[in-house]
Design a protein around this motif. Sequence first.
Motif, mmCIF file in Angstrom:
data_model
loop_
_atom_site.group_PDB
_atom_site.id
_atom_site.type_symbol
_atom_site.label_atom_id
_atom_site.label_comp_id
_atom_site.label_asym_id
_atom_site.label_seq_id
_atom_site.Cartn_x
_atom_site.Cartn_y
_atom_site.Cartn_z
ATOM 1 N N GLN A 240 0.825 -1.207 0.000
ATOM 2 C CA GLN A 240 0.000 0.000 0.000
ATOM 3 C C GLN A 240 0.868 1.270 0.000
ATOM 4 O OE1 GLN A 240 -3.232 0.159 -0.201
ATOM 5 N NE2 GLN A 240 -4.019 -1.829 0.400
ATOM 6 N N LYS A 241 0.357 2.301 -0.653
ATOM 7 C CA LYS A 241 1.003 3.607 -0.621
ATOM 8 C C LYS A 241 0.353 4.452 0.481
ATOM 9 C CE LYS A 241 2.139 3.581 -5.550
ATOM 10 N NZ LYS A 241 1.984 4.283 -6.854
ATOM 11 N N ASP A 242 1.005 5.540 0.845
ATOM 12 C CA ASP A 242 0.481 6.438 1.884
ATOM 13 C C ASP A 242 0.163 5.682 3.171
ATOM 14 O OD1 ASP A 242 0.581 8.567 0.049
ATOM 15 O OD2 ASP A 242 -1.397 8.046 -0.717
ATOM 16 N N VAL A 243 1.093 4.829 3.582
ATOM 17 C CA VAL A 243 0.878 4.002 4.764
ATOM 18 C C VAL A 243 0.634 4.858 5.999
ATOM 19 C CG1 VAL A 243 1.964 2.347 6.341
ATOM 20 C CG2 VAL A 243 2.190 2.044 3.870
ATOM 21 N N ALA A 244 1.437 5.897 6.177
ATOM 22 C CA ALA A 244 1.299 6.749 7.363
ATOM 23 C C ALA A 244 -0.069 7.413 7.399
ATOM 24 C CB ALA A 244 2.406 7.797 7.386
ATOM 25 N N LYS A 245 -0.504 7.928 6.263
ATOM 26 C CA LYS A 245 -1.802 8.590 6.195
ATOM 27 C C LYS A 245 -2.931 7.616 6.501
ATOM 28 C CE LYS A 245 -4.776 11.243 3.081
ATOM 29 N NZ LYS A 245 -4.943 11.784 1.703
ATOM 30 N N ARG A 246 -2.843 6.411 5.934
ATOM 31 C CA ARG A 246 -3.875 5.402 6.176
ATOM 32 C C ARG A 246 -3.956 5.040 7.660
ATOM 33 N NH1 ARG A 246 -5.636 2.225 1.723
ATOM 34 N NH2 ARG A 246 -4.752 2.926 -0.266
ATOM 35 N N ALA A 247 -2.789 4.854 8.277
ATOM 36 C CA ALA A 247 -2.766 4.485 9.693
ATOM 37 C C ALA A 247 -3.305 5.624 10.553
ATOM 38 C CB ALA A 247 -1.347 4.123 10.109
ATOM 39 N N SER A 248 -2.944 6.836 10.203
ATOM 40 C CA SER A 248 -3.417 7.999 10.946
ATOM 41 C C SER A 248 -4.939 8.085 10.921
ATOM 42 C CB SER A 248 -2.809 9.275 10.356
ATOM 43 O OG SER A 248 -3.355 10.421 10.963
ATOM 44 N N GLU A 249 -5.518 7.868 9.745
ATOM 45 C CA GLU A 249 -6.973 7.936 9.605
ATOM 46 C C GLU A 249 -7.658 6.742 10.260
ATOM 47 O OE1 GLU A 249 -7.425 8.191 5.413
ATOM 48 O OE2 GLU A 249 -6.959 10.340 5.314
ATOM 49 N N ALA A 250 -7.044 5.560 10.147
ATOM 50 C CA ALA A 250 -7.665 4.354 10.699
ATOM 51 C C ALA A 250 -7.762 4.409 12.214
ATOM 52 C CB ALA A 250 -6.881 3.122 10.265
ATOM 53 N N ASN B 198 -7.254 7.375 14.020
ATOM 54 C CA ASN B 198 -7.566 8.736 14.462
ATOM 55 C C ASN B 198 -6.471 9.295 15.365
ATOM 56 O OD1 ASN B 198 -9.104 11.102 14.584
ATOM 57 N ND2 ASN B 198 -10.212 10.409 16.412
ATOM 58 N N VAL B 199 -5.237 9.147 14.894
ATOM 59 C CA VAL B 199 -4.092 9.697 15.625
ATOM 60 C C VAL B 199 -3.304 10.580 14.672
ATOM 61 C CG1 VAL B 199 -3.956 7.729 17.195
ATOM 62 C CG2 VAL B 199 -2.614 7.720 15.084
ATOM 63 N N SER B 200 -2.417 11.398 15.211
ATOM 64 C CA SER B 200 -1.667 12.343 14.381
ATOM 65 C C SER B 200 -0.629 11.636 13.515
ATOM 66 C CB SER B 200 -0.961 13.370 15.267
ATOM 67 O OG SER B 200 0.093 12.757 15.986
ATOM 68 N N LEU B 201 -0.277 12.283 12.415
ATOM 69 C CA LEU B 201 0.779 11.755 11.549
ATOM 70 C C LEU B 201 2.105 11.678 12.286
ATOM 71 C CD1 LEU B 201 0.077 13.424 8.082
ATOM 72 C CD2 LEU B 201 0.269 10.972 8.539
ATOM 73 N N ASN B 202 2.366 12.647 13.165
ATOM 74 C CA ASN B 202 3.610 12.635 13.933
ATOM 75 C C ASN B 202 3.723 11.366 14.762
ATOM 76 O OD1 ASN B 202 4.594 15.048 12.979
ATOM 77 N ND2 ASN B 202 3.664 16.276 14.617
ATOM 78 N N THR B 203 2.609 10.935 15.355
ATOM 79 C CA THR B 203 2.608 9.706 16.151
ATOM 80 C C THR B 203 2.920 8.494 15.276
ATOM 81 O OG1 THR B 203 0.993 10.607 17.715
ATOM 82 C CG2 THR B 203 1.210 8.214 17.623
ATOM 83 N N ILE B 204 2.287 8.450 14.109
ATOM 84 C CA ILE B 204 2.514 7.320 13.189
ATOM 85 C C ILE B 204 3.968 7.294 12.727
ATOM 86 C CG2 ILE B 204 1.884 6.302 10.972
ATOM 87 C CD1 ILE B 204 -0.256 6.050 13.162
#
Length: 343
Positions: free
Chosen positions: A23-33, A35-41
Motif C-alpha cells: 500500500q502507498k500512503d501508509v502513514a496517512k492510512r494508519a493515521s486515519e484508521a 484517528n491519531v496524528s501523523l507525527n505519532t505514526i
Amino acid sequence: MSFTSEKRDQIKKYILEKIGDGQKDVAKRASEAFNVSLNTIYRYIRELEKAEIISKNARTYTFVEDTKIFVLTRTDGQLDEEDIIYAKYIKKYIEKLPDNVKQIWQYSFMEMMNNAIDHSQAEKVFILIAQNYMNTTIAIYDEGIGIFKKIKDYYNYDSLDDAVNELFKGKLTTDTKNHSGEGIFFTSRILDDFLALSDGKIFSHNKYEDIAQDIKEIDSLKEWANQRGTVIFMRLSNYSKKVLKEVFDMFADIDGGFIKTRIPIKNIYETYPVSRSQAKRLYNRFDKFQEIELDFSGIEEIGQGFAHELFVVFTREHPNVKLSPLNISKEVEKMINHVKNGN
C-alpha cells in the motif's frame, strides 16, 4: 496522548500489514484508521526502522528479510529423510513462531520435501527460506521429473491440464503403496499462499482463490515456462490463527478419513462447461470421496449434457457420493433442477 502497549502494538501491526500489501500512503492510512496524528505514526515507523523490522528505499518502506538458500545433493546422501532435513535447515527459523504456525510448517515442509525426495528423481534440490517480521516463505526446487508430467504419464491423462486439475480433488499420488495423495491438497489449503510450478503450468491456492493456468500467461513467471523440474512456493503469516487439525477436520470424518473435497469449477474450464465428456473428466475419481463440494463461483451457465451427466448419471451410478453445488447462479441452478426433474 498515551496509548497502552496493546494499542501501540495494534497500530504497528497495521502499519506492517499495509507495507506487506504494498500500500502507498501508509502513514496517512494508519493515521486515519486510528484517528491519531501523523507525527505519532511516523514515530512508530521510526521505531520499526530502528528495530530493523522495516527499511526505507527511496519513498517506499519494505520488510527487512533474512534469506538463506541451501543446496542438497542425492549423491552426498543429503536427500534421505525429510525430518532430518527439516531439523538441520529449517527448524531454527520456525521454532520461535507460535505453536500452531510451527505445526503447520512442520507438516507442510516435510510433505513437500518428501515429494521432492521420493517422486522427482532429482539429483539436486534447492531450498530457499525467507523470513521477515510478518511472514515466512519457503520454496523447494528440484531439477527432476516435473510433477504434472509425472501425474499425466502415470494416469495416462490426455493433457497436462487434466493432471493439474486433478490436484484440486486430492487423493492423487503416483505411488499408492507408500503415499496417500493428501500432501499437496492439505498443504495448499493450510498455507496463506501455495504454488506448484512445473512443465509450463501452475497450480495455486491462496486465501483468495485457486488458480490453474499456463505460466506463460503470468508475466512475472514467464522465465519458468521451460524450466526443468518443479518449484513449490509456500508462504504463511507468522501470526496466523490457522490450526492444522481444523483444516483436516473440514475434509475428514470423525475417524479422520479424507472423505470430502472441494473443487473450484472456474479453474478447470476456459469457458462454461457444456458437454458430457467434460463432466466425465470432472468426476474422474469422485468415487474416492463421500462428498464433493462443487464451487461454481464465476460460472454463469452450464450445458444440459454436462449437468445431466454430472447430477443425474453420476449420482445414479454412485448413490453414496454426495454432490454439493455451491455459489450457483440462477441459470446454473435452473439447469441443475431441469435435469434432475427430467424436464
